[in-house]
Enzyme design. Structure first.
Site, PDB file in Angstrom:
ATOM      1  N   HIS A  55       0.858  -1.177   0.000  1.00  0.00           N
ATOM      2  CA  HIS A  55       0.000   0.000   0.000  1.00  0.00           C
ATOM      3  C   HIS A  55       0.903   1.239   0.000  1.00  0.00           C
ATOM      4  O   HIS A  55       1.393   1.665   1.040  1.00  0.00           O
ATOM      5  CB  HIS A  55      -0.895   0.021   1.250  1.00  0.00           C
ATOM      6  CG  HIS A  55      -1.907  -1.080   1.289  1.00  0.00           C
ATOM      7  ND1 HIS A  55      -2.915  -1.203   0.372  1.00  0.00           N
ATOM      8  CD2 HIS A  55      -2.075  -2.105   2.165  1.00  0.00           C
ATOM      9  CE1 HIS A  55      -3.655  -2.252   0.663  1.00  0.00           C
ATOM     10  NE2 HIS A  55      -3.164  -2.822   1.737  1.00  0.00           N
ATOM     11  N   VAL A  56       1.119   1.806  -1.160  1.00  0.00           N
ATOM     12  CA  VAL A  56       1.996   2.977  -1.250  1.00  0.00           C
ATOM     13  C   VAL A  56       1.603   3.775  -2.485  1.00  0.00           C
ATOM     14  O   VAL A  56       1.212   3.216  -3.518  1.00  0.00           O
ATOM     15  CB  VAL A  56       3.485   2.553  -1.319  1.00  0.00           C
ATOM     16  CG1 VAL A  56       3.784   1.761  -2.578  1.00  0.00           C
ATOM     17  CG2 VAL A  56       4.401   3.763  -1.194  1.00  0.00           C
TER      18      VAL A  56
END
Length: 407
Positions: A166-167
Site C-alpha cells: 500500500h503505497v
C-alpha cells in the site's frame, strides 16, 4: 561367329560424327549455361540491392520519426544481447527476459487487494517468481529519502519479481532507476469507502477480532457511529481530504497529490497512461484476472482456474467485510459530491479497462452507477499548470491517509 565391326569404314565415320556431335552438344551446353549465368546473377544482385535499399530507407524513416532506431530493433537487440566476435567465443552474455520481469502492485486499500495477494502467493509457488509483499500498511506517503531507499531495495530484487505494498505511486525514473511495470485494481469509490468504514469497526468473516487490534484506541461511540450521521454531519472520517483516497495512489508522492482537485486528477491519469500495464476494476474481477493472465502469463497463467476452485473459495469468502450496509439516498448524494474527482478518475479507468478488453476480444460488461451524478457532466474540469515534482514543502505534511488502517 562373332563379327568384328571395328574396321568397317561406315561404322568408323558414324563414330566420328557421334563423337563430334557430343563435343558440340557439350560445348553448346557450356555456352548456353554461361550465357544465362550472368543474367541470373544480375537479377539476384538487383533484388538484393533493392531489398537493402528498402530496409535502409525504412529504418532511416523510423530513426528520424522516433529520434533513434526503431523500438522493435532495440527490443530485439536488448533480448539478444550485445554480441561480438570476442564474447561469442566466451561465455554466453546474459539475456533480458522477453516479458516484464519487474512488476509493482501498489495496491489500493479495500479494492480486493487481499484477494489478489492470496492468489499471488499460490502463483509465486507455481511459477517460481519472487513475490515480496510488504507488511507496512499505513504509510503511503514517503519522504524523498524513504522513496530512494524503497525504490533502490525494489530494484535489487532478483527478477522476475512482483512487489506489492500500500503505497502511492513511486517515480523510479525521477531518481534514474529503471521503471518497473505497474498494475493495480480500483473499485467504485463509495463502495470502497463503505467497505473501509465498516471493516475498521467490525473486521471481516475471518473472526480474528483483528479490527480490535487494528483500532485499539477507537471508543464505542465512534465504533458504532451511524454512517448517515458521519456523512451528513461532516465528520472528518466522512469528508475531505480523507475521502479523497484512490487518486493519490496514482498521482504520486507530491504533496498536492493529496489535495482534492483537478491537478491531482490529471496527474493520476497521466501516470496511468504512461506507467501502468493494466488498472482493472473490482466489479469485473474475473475479467481483470483473465486480462492479467494474457498480458503477464509468466506471473498469472492459470489464475482464473485457481480463483474459481473450491479450495480458494473457502479462503476468499472469509475476506468480506461484516455489518456493512448502504447509507440513505441523501447521504449518498452528499458523498457523491465530495468524491466527484474520485468518480471522474474511476470512470476514466473503467473506460480504459473496457477499451483494453475490446482490443483483446473480451466482451465489455459496463454497468452504470446506481445514482448517476449529474453534476459530473456539468463540472468544467480545467487542468492548471502542473507543479514541478521537486517543489516539496519545507516540512513533511501529515499523511492524508494515516487515519486509515489498511487490510
Amino acid at each position: 561367329m562373332m563379327k568384328n565391326f571395328s574396321g568397317s569404314p561406315l561404322h568408323g565415320n558414324s563414330n566420328n560424327q557421334t563423337h563430334n556431335n557430343h563435343i558440340r552438344e557439350r560445348n553448346g551446353r557450356k555456352s548456353g549455361f554461361l550465357s544465362v549465368l550472368p543474367w541470373r546473377f544480375s537479377l539476384r544482385g538487383y533484388g538484393f540491392c533493392m531489398s537493402a535499399l528498402f530496409l535502409f530507407c525504412f529504418g532511416s524513416l523510423f530513426y528520424q520519426l522516433n529520434g533513434g532506431p526503431p523500438k522493435i530493433l532495440l527490443d530485439i537487440r536488448q533480448y539478444l544481447g550485445s554480441s561480438t566476435y570476442l564474447n561469442d567465443h566466451g561465455s554466453i552474455p546474459p539475456r533480458v527476459l522477453p516479458f516484464p520481469s519487474q512488476v509493482v502492485y501498489n495496491r489500493v486499500g479495500k479494492c480486493g487487494s487481499r484477494t489478489v495477494v492470496i492468489l499471488l502467493r499460490l502463483l509465486a509457488e507455481k511459477h517460481q517468481f519472487n513475490l515480496i509483499s510488504s507488511d507496512i500498511h499505513n504509510k503511503t506517503r514517503l519522504t524523498k529519502h524513504e522513496q530512494v531507499d524503497l525504490m533502490t531495495n525494489i530494484s535489487k530484487i532478483p527478477p522476475p519479481f512482483l512487489y506489492t505494498r500500500h503505497v502511492h505511486f513511486l517515480n523510479f525514473s525521477r531518481f534514474r532507476l529503471e521503471e518497473p511495470v505497474y498494475i493495480n485494481i480500483i473499485r467504485d469509490p463509495i463502495n470502497r469507502f463503505l467497505s473501509n468504514y465498516f471493516f475498521r469497526r467490525f473486521g471481516d468473516w475471518r473472526g480474528e477480532q483483528n479490527h480490535l487490534i487494528r483500532t485499539p484506541g477507537m471508543k464505542d461511540d465512534e465504533r458504532y457511529l451511524d454512517i448517515n450521521v458521519c456523512i451528513l454531519e461532516n465528520y472528518p472520517e466522512c469528508s475531505n481530504p480523507r475521502v479523497f483516497y484512490i487518486i493519490p495512489y496514482f498521482c504520486g508522492q507530491h504533496p498536492q497529490c493529496r489535495e482534492p482537485g483537478v491537478w491531482a486528477l490529471e496527474r493520476a491519469k497521466q501516470n496511468v497512461m504512461e506507467n501502468y500495464l493494466i488498472v482493472g476494476i473490482l466489479e469485473e474481477l474475473e475479467d481483470v484476472l483473465l486480462m492479467l493472465e494474457r498480458l503477464l502469463p509468466h506471473y498469472f497463467a492459470g489464475v482464473l482456474n485457481i480463483y474459481k476452485s473450491p479450495e480458494y473459495k473457502k479462503l476468499g469468502n472469509m475476506t468480506g467485510t461484516v455489518r456493512k450496509h448502504t447509507p440513505s439516498l441523501e447521504a449518498l448524494k452528499v458523498l457523491y459530491h465530495r468524491m466527484r474527482y474520485e468518480y471522474d478518475f474511476y470512470n476514466f479507468i473503467r473506460d480504459q479497462f473496457h477499451l483494453t478488453k475490446r482490443k483483446i476480444g473480451l466482451k465489455s460488461t459496463a454497468k452504470p452507477p446506481a445514482y448517476a451524478p449529474a453534476f459530473l457532466r456539468d463540472l468544467a474540469l480545467r487542468t492548471p499548470q502542473p507543479l514541478n515534482e521537486d517543489e516539496e514543502l519545507d516540512s513533511d505534511l501529515e499523511d492524508a491517509n494515516s487515519w486509515l488502517v489498511h487490510p
